[in-house]
Enzyme design. Structure first.
Site, PDB file in Angstrom:
ATOM      1  N   GLU A 194      -4.707  -9.150   0.865  1.00  3.69           N
ATOM      2  CA  GLU A 194      -5.179  -9.060   2.245  1.00  3.69           C
ATOM      3  C   GLU A 194      -6.688  -8.923   2.253  1.00  3.69           C
ATOM      4  O   GLU A 194      -7.250  -8.140   1.478  1.00  3.69           O
ATOM      5  CB  GLU A 194      -4.605  -7.828   2.972  1.00  3.69           C
ATOM      6  CG  GLU A 194      -3.156  -7.894   3.364  1.00  3.69           C
ATOM      7  CD  GLU A 194      -2.718  -6.633   4.119  1.00  3.69           C
ATOM      8  OE1 GLU A 194      -1.508  -6.499   4.354  1.00  3.69           O
ATOM      9  OE2 GLU A 194      -3.584  -5.791   4.449  1.00  3.69           O
ATOM     10  N   GLU A 216       0.830  -1.205   0.000  1.00  2.00           N
ATOM     11  CA  GLU A 216       0.000   0.000   0.000  1.00  2.00           C
ATOM     12  C   GLU A 216       0.867   1.259   0.000  1.00  2.00           C
ATOM     13  O   GLU A 216       0.618   2.221   0.738  1.00  2.00           O
ATOM     14  CB  GLU A 216      -0.960  -0.004   1.185  1.00  2.00           C
ATOM     15  CG  GLU A 216      -1.925  -1.179   1.185  1.00  2.00           C
ATOM     16  CD  GLU A 216      -3.047  -1.023   2.210  1.00  2.00           C
ATOM     17  OE1 GLU A 216      -3.010  -0.063   3.009  1.00  2.00           O
ATOM     18  OE2 GLU A 216      -3.978  -1.857   2.188  1.00  2.00           O
TER      19      GLU A 216
END
Length: 524
Positions: free
Chosen positions: A281, A135
């Site tokens: 995730e 991220e």
């Protein structure tokens, strides 16, 4: 002319018979022996901010005991990579964010990283990919400018070592704007030209997946009541509450699928198709500050992750891409009790650091994944929360094309009462579930079925799979007893109807031969 007419009549008769047989098979299709799409998988992420984390050797033993076959590591831990050798467990190796600037600034550094962290473990350790950063646009903006160079340099280093390991970077789902309806989704415009399009080009040219961290939990929390909790948890919804994309008229029964399709449409809107999506995730916290996160509970975490596992192993894809099911890594294996931030940040794990489960996932019948559900005696019953019309439709399928033994729910039989749809469906669902060996997805019934460890037998009604079967003559669809009592295969249809698989196959073959001879005579 008479010979021609006779041949035409014979040919017409054969064609008519074939159409009749095809109609028969549409009502009672033969068992399918097709191989199920097994390309998608379910793995877990392993964070290390854990008190008293298991040693690498013990951790690998734990993974094997839980029948976990895919893991995501957030760094290239040498001890763990060595311990994973010759286990068959596939490893997605992470590059920490704090190493990106060096890797993106120097091809020599990138080459050295691959030489040090990847090459020594191949082929004993099965490295399935390299996840570069995590991220990065949100978590480390300062490294964002060198992310693409780091990807390219690491990919070149992999190729120079004659390896075929995909290289990608896990993105936050927040880069997708206006995720519903999915068909109108698009990537953040400020990053489209400078980052998204070059990234997608890189992934497409190198046959690498787009990696996305995706959390229905946060979508639900941020929606402030617009998204129903059941929709976020994969629970069955009545048709009136399903999300409908008004552009495609596709129905979405859960938030997860809508988010996946939003990613696909965002790529499509930039003229990129065919890039697979991997969810690096997803999960649900089991505990949090209930004043701000009241839905971070063990029950909700259990429901989400259990239903996620079942959903992925159904291999049904998404409404816009039913042909492809994205692989997924559940976040996360252990509670990372040392993580800073909100209370929930330390409570996403399936297990505590010592290996005891935070909660017991209900995933029996899903091929052994996460064997912490160790109950051998499981049953499939109709969900109390499923729409009654959906339960009725599933019951009709189970007793018809599904070949469940529904004889015991006929009038006068031992399981006829209580005479209601859910009770009858529970018996039929369980008959099918046991008949399929409690296999992956065999208790789904489009969301109308649920696995339970409670024996649903009652009075003289004994359900298939019950230990009570040993003291009663009611086989109720038990596959072993059914086979011995009836001398036929497990593929059965309703009471009073014959098993016709071999007969139909033989008849089709003979008619096909007749049809072939007839058409041959016609043209000769």
């Amino acid at each position: 002319m008479g010979r021609l007419m006779g041949t035409c009549i014979s040919t017409y008769s054969s064609i008519s018979t074939l159409f009749f047989l095809f109609h028969l098979l549409s009502l009672y299709p033969l068992p399918c022996f097709c191989a199920q799409n097994e390309s998608s998988f379910i793995g877990v992420t392993i964070g290390t901010s854990v008190s008293n984390l298991l040693s690498p050797t013990d951790l690998v033993s734990f993974l094997k005991a839980q029948q976990i076959t895919h893991v995501r590591l957030y760094d290239a831990d040498s001890s763990l990579l060595s311990s994973l050798a010759n286990t068959g467990i596939k490893v997605l190796v992470g590059v920490p964010n704090n190493e990106l600037i060096a890797l993106g600034s120097s091809t020599t550094t990138a080459s050295a990283w691959v030489t040090r962290h990847i090459v020594p473990y191949i082929p004993s350790t099965e490295i399935s990919g390299i996840a570069v950063g995590d991220e990065v646009p949100n978590s480390l903006p300062s490294a964002f400018p060198v992310l693409l160079p780091a990807l390219q340099s690491l990919r070149n280093a992999v190729l120079s070592n004659n390896l075929s390991i995909p290289v990608s970077t896990p993105l936050p789902f927040s880069l997708v704007q206006d995720p519903f309806p999915p068909s109108q989704s698009f990537f953040n415009n400020s990053l489209t030209q400078s980052f998204i399009i070059p990234l997608l080009g890189f992934l497409s040219n190198n046959s690498s997946p787009l990696m996305v961290n995706l959390y229905p939990y946060y979508e639900f929390m941020q929606s402030k009541g617009v998204v129903p909790l059941d929709n976020a948890l994969f629970k069955p919804l009545p048709p009136s509450l399903e999300m409908v994309d008004t552009n495609t008229l596709l129905h979405y029964t859960n938030v997860y699928d809508a988010m996946i399709d939003a990613v696909h449409f965002s790529m499509k809107n930039l003229n990129f198709t065919g890039i697979p999506v991997i969810v690096t995730e997803t999960g649900w916290p089991s505990y949090g500050d209930h004043s701000v996160e009241p839905y971070a509970t063990k029950d909700n975490a259990d429901t989400y992750n259990s239903n996620l596992v079942k959903h992925i192993l159904e291999h049904t894809g998404t409404p816009s891409h039913p042909e492809f099911t994205s692989s997924v890594y559940v976040y996360e294996l252990f509670n990372e009790d040392l993580r800073p931030g909100p209370i929930s940040e330390a409570n996403w794990g399936l297990f505590y650091g010592n290996g005891t489960p935070v909660y017991l996932l209900h995933v029996s019948g899903t091929g052994g994944f996460l064997a912490n559900d160790t109950t051998n005696q499981t049953f499939c019953v109709a969900s109390d929360e499923a729409d009654i019309k959906a339960v009725q439709a599933a019951l009709d399928w189970a007793c018809g094309p599904g070949r469940a033994n529904c004889s015991e729910i006929q009038p006068g039989e031992s399981c006829y009462n209580p005479n209601d749809v859910r009770s009858h469906a529970s018996y039929a669902f369980n008959s099918y579930y046991q008949m399929q060996g409690r296999g992956s997805g065999s208790c789904y019934f489009q969301g109308a079925g649920v696995v339970t460890t409670t024996d649903p037998s009652h009075g003289s009604c004994v359900f298939p799979g019950s230990k009570l079967l040993g003291s009663t003559s009611n086989t109720g669809g038990n596959t072993n007893q059914t086979a011995s009592n009836n001398g036929s295969s497990m593929f059965k249809i309703r009471k009073g109807e014959k098993n016709y698989s071999k007969q139909v196959l033989s008849l089709i073959l003979s008619i096909m031969m007749s049809f072939s001879l007839a058409t041959s005579n016609f043209w000769s």
